[in-house]
Design a protein around this motif. Structure first.
Motif: not given
Length: 150
Positions: A33-44, A69-76
């Motif tokens: 939600d905060d736009g940190d797709a890199v850190a979010w992906a590291r939770t996988f 995740g990056r695409a979703a953040v950019a789209g939002r």
């Protein structure tokens, strides 16, 4: 008073496990939600899979999950929207290396200078695994009541 949640089977998960999972989801969704797709992906996990009704094939691997995740953040950002994922009603089935989790997810979408709306309700099924002290998502399958299940 401590409430021990019921699991999918007739056993129970410990309160500590439930709290760890609740904290994991809070941090996990806040990263996205905060736009940190890199850190979010590291939770996988490195070889995780991610399936949603909007995809024809599952996304496989942390790198591709990060790209999504990056695409979703950019789209939002392009749409001028803020998304807040609310994970609730989580039940757990303990497993040797983690837990199977089933949660309901609501997404509150707030457009810039607009009226907030709730996206269609989702059910999220995760296979959570322990890696050291961390929980990671090894597999995620998201379904929606308004779309046919695969």
């Amino acid at each position: 008073m401590t409430i021990t949640p019921r699991t999918h089977d007739e056993g129970t998960a410990t309160a500590v496990d439930a709290v760890a999972v609740e904290r994991f989801y809070a941090q996990h969704m806040q990263l996205l939600d905060d736009g940190d797709a890199v850190a979010w992906a590291r939770t996988f996990t490195e070889d995780a899979s991610f399936t949603t009704p909007s995809m024809t094939e599952p996304v496989r691997g942390r790198d591709d999950i990060e790209s999504g995740g990056r695409a979703a953040v950019a789209g939002r950002a392009e749409a001028g929207e803020v998304h807040r994922h609310w994970v609730t009603m989580t039940t757990l089935r303990p497993a040797a290396d983690g837990a199977d989790a089933l949660s309901y997810v609501e997404i509150l979408v707030t457009p810039r200078r607009g009226v907030p709306r709730i996206e269609p309700f989702c059910v999220m099924r995760d296979r959570l695994v322990r890696r050291g002290d961390a929980l990671l998502v090894a597999e995620r399958v998201i379904t929606r009541d308004d779309r046919p299940h695969g």
